[in-house]
Motif scaffolding. Sequence first.
Motif, PDB file in Angstrom:
ATOM      1  N   ARG A  48      12.663   3.400   1.777  1.00 27.18           N
ATOM      2  CA  ARG A  48      11.962   2.225   2.529  1.00 27.18           C
ATOM      3  C   ARG A  48      13.243   1.484   2.732  1.00 27.18           C
ATOM      4  NH1 ARG A  48       6.359  -0.423   4.031  1.00 27.18           N
ATOM      5  NH2 ARG A  48       5.683   1.245   4.948  1.00 27.18           N
ATOM      6  N   GLN A  69       2.301   8.115   7.151  1.00 27.24           N
ATOM      7  CA  GLN A  69       1.535   6.821   7.880  1.00 27.24           C
ATOM      8  C   GLN A  69       1.250   7.651   9.001  1.00 27.24           C
ATOM      9  OE1 GLN A  69       0.871   3.769   7.574  1.00 27.24           O
ATOM     10  NE2 GLN A  69      -0.993   3.873   8.895  1.00 27.24           N
ATOM     11  N   ARG A  84       0.548  -1.343   0.490  1.00 36.15           N
ATOM     12  CA  ARG A  84       0.164  -0.183  -0.049  1.00 36.15           C
ATOM     13  C   ARG A  84       1.216   1.587   0.079  1.00 36.15           C
ATOM     14  NH1 ARG A  84      -3.955  -1.500   4.564  1.00 36.15           N
ATOM     15  NH2 ARG A  84      -2.468  -3.519   3.824  1.00 36.15           N
ATOM     16  N   ARG A 124       7.732   2.010  13.707  1.00 34.42           N
ATOM     17  CA  ARG A 124       7.980   3.184  13.575  1.00 34.42           C
ATOM     18  C   ARG A 124       6.443   3.381  13.287  1.00 34.42           C
ATOM     19  NH1 ARG A 124      10.142   0.281   8.357  1.00 34.42           N
ATOM     20  NH2 ARG A 124       8.158  -0.844   7.047  1.00 34.42           N
ATOM     21  N   VAL A 125       5.614   3.295  12.932  1.00 34.50           N
ATOM     22  CA  VAL A 125       4.309   4.066  13.157  1.00 34.50           C
ATOM     23  C   VAL A 125       3.685   4.010  14.441  1.00 34.50           C
ATOM     24  CG1 VAL A 125       1.628   3.586  12.642  1.00 34.50           C
ATOM     25  CG2 VAL A 125       2.962   2.475  11.557  1.00 34.50           C
ATOM     26  N   ARG A 157       0.253  -3.790  13.856  1.00 37.51           N
ATOM     27  CA  ARG A 157       0.801  -5.316  14.382  1.00 37.51           C
ATOM     28  C   ARG A 157       1.720  -5.247  14.514  1.00 37.51           C
ATOM     29  NH1 ARG A 157       4.258  -7.964  10.054  1.00 37.51           N
ATOM     30  NH2 ARG A 157       5.309  -5.214   9.243  1.00 37.51           N
ATOM     31  N   PRO A 209      -2.889   0.473  10.583  1.00 37.80           N
ATOM     32  CA  PRO A 209      -1.605   0.382   8.962  1.00 37.80           C
ATOM     33  C   PRO A 209      -1.616  -0.336   7.678  1.00 37.80           C
ATOM     34  CG  PRO A 209       0.025   0.237  11.209  1.00 37.80           C
ATOM     35  CD  PRO A 209      -1.917   0.275  11.556  1.00 37.80           C
ATOM     36  N   GLY A 210      -2.593  -1.530   8.679  1.00 40.58           N
ATOM     37  CA  GLY A 210      -2.045  -2.566   7.560  1.00 40.58           C
ATOM     38  C   GLY A 210      -0.717  -3.091   7.343  1.00 40.58           C
ATOM     39  N   PRO A 211      -0.642  -4.226   6.924  1.00 38.43           N
ATOM     40  CA  PRO A 211      -1.573  -5.409   6.754  1.00 38.43           C
ATOM     41  C   PRO A 211      -1.523  -6.053   7.994  1.00 38.43           C
ATOM     42  CG  PRO A 211       0.710  -6.419   6.440  1.00 38.43           C
ATOM     43  CD  PRO A 211       0.989  -3.839   6.609  1.00 38.43           C
ATOM     44  N   HIS A 220       7.875   6.505  10.816  1.00 36.33           N
ATOM     45  CA  HIS A 220       6.768   6.453   9.535  1.00 36.33           C
ATOM     46  C   HIS A 220       6.253   7.612   9.125  1.00 36.33           C
ATOM     47  CE1 HIS A 220       4.656   4.944   6.232  1.00 36.33           C
ATOM     48  NE2 HIS A 220       4.811   3.290   6.218  1.00 36.33           N
TER      49      HIS A 220
HETATM   50  C1  NCD Z   1       3.332  -0.314   8.292  1.00 28.17           C
HETATM   51  C2  NCD Z   1       5.220   0.331   8.023  1.00 28.17           C
HETATM   52  O1  NCD Z   1       5.266  -0.920   6.987  1.00 28.17           O
HETATM   53  O2  NCD Z   1       5.161   0.401   9.279  1.00 28.17           O
HETATM   54  N1  NCD Z   1       2.640  -0.743   7.032  1.00 28.17           N
HETATM   55  C3  NCD Z   1       2.203   0.222   6.235  1.00 28.17           C
HETATM   56  O3  NCD Z   1       3.272   1.231   5.667  1.00 28.17           O
HETATM   57  N2  NCD Z   1       1.147   0.598   5.729  1.00 28.17           N
HETATM   58  C4  NCD Z   1       2.756  -1.134   9.327  1.00 28.17           C
HETATM   59  C5  NCD Z   1       3.106  -2.207   9.515  1.00 28.17           C
HETATM   60  O4  NCD Z   1       3.887  -2.732   8.858  1.00 28.17           O
HETATM   61  O5  NCD Z   1       3.118  -3.158  10.490  1.00 28.17           O
END
Ligand code: NCD
Length: 344
Positions: free
Chosen positions: A143, A174, A93, A204-205, A258, A298-300, A171
Amino acid sequence: MAISPRGERILPDERLPLGGIRAYMPALMSQSQSHIAFPHRHLLGIEGLKAQDITALLDAADEAVSLSRQVEKKRSILRGRTQINLFFEASTRTQASFELAGKRLGADVMNMAVANSSVKKGETLIDTAATLNAMRPDIIIVRHHCSGAVDLLSRKVSCSVVNAGDGAHEHPTQALLDALTIRRTKGRIQGLTIAICGDVAHSRVARSNILLLTALGARVRVVAPSTLLPSGIDRMGVEVHRTMRDGLRDADIVMMLRLQLERMSGAFVPSLREYAHFYGLDEDKLSYAKPDALVMHPGPINRGVEIDSAVADGPRSLINEQVEMGVAVRMAVLEALSHHLRKE
Ligand code: NCD
């Protein structure tokens, strides 16, 4: 906040009657010059941003939402510019969202598939940066699995750099998309109680969200077992809770994280079943929060681990809104950085 040609403030909200913000849209995002006040060349993290920088990005993102809901979505702010998406970690995403955002603003976007690149042949991050820099991109989105790698890369290139997630560090887009989602559904951020639950230690989120939400005046709680709380977390201005019952009490927003199994070495949770039992969000645990509390992730998602399908797919979930806001926020960030792109 956008300003109309007549100098009035425009509420950036799609609930405006027709003829509201849409009537002014050609004068806003269609220009080849950005109007966002953002004094930074890179976006490496939320740390270092002032509340007014964050608000400027969120206001611009509101306009980008309206634009993205139109049939004709393309603008020319980045026409002729080159954007490289350099992802050293798998992503669906975030990468797709940055690609769409760049294309909607008119940039040429190239996705670097690191799996097939010279990195696999032993090239260092600095060599990769120098090689890409020689191709004269205007913006690189990065990233990387190491905290600090994006900052390091930004010092080796002459273009703007956006952090799309570096290790367990930050992040920023996000956190911005989460803030936009909250602001549009609750109407504000200041004074809300927001519970961030789960694997805070590897997230990081969580870090970017704590920095952003506290800067905008929210009351932020983190909820996790001790093994998933980083040391010194209380110094980030959050309340720390170890049970969902305490942490979710009267929360306006429940933000699930997650379980970052790929970042864990050693046993942080006894078993996924036990973790789901104590920390997985289901209808029962959600009832500790306010009756109108909304749920984010935040997914996934790991279904049945940190969140139950009934909640993730239910009426209080904002997960799909978060994805939509992701494109808008990234458009706002790219537009904001366009002030600082080289002119010759
Ligand atoms: C997050 C990430 O990659 O940090 N996802 C994202 O950006 N959609 C959260 C995660 O992977 O848990």
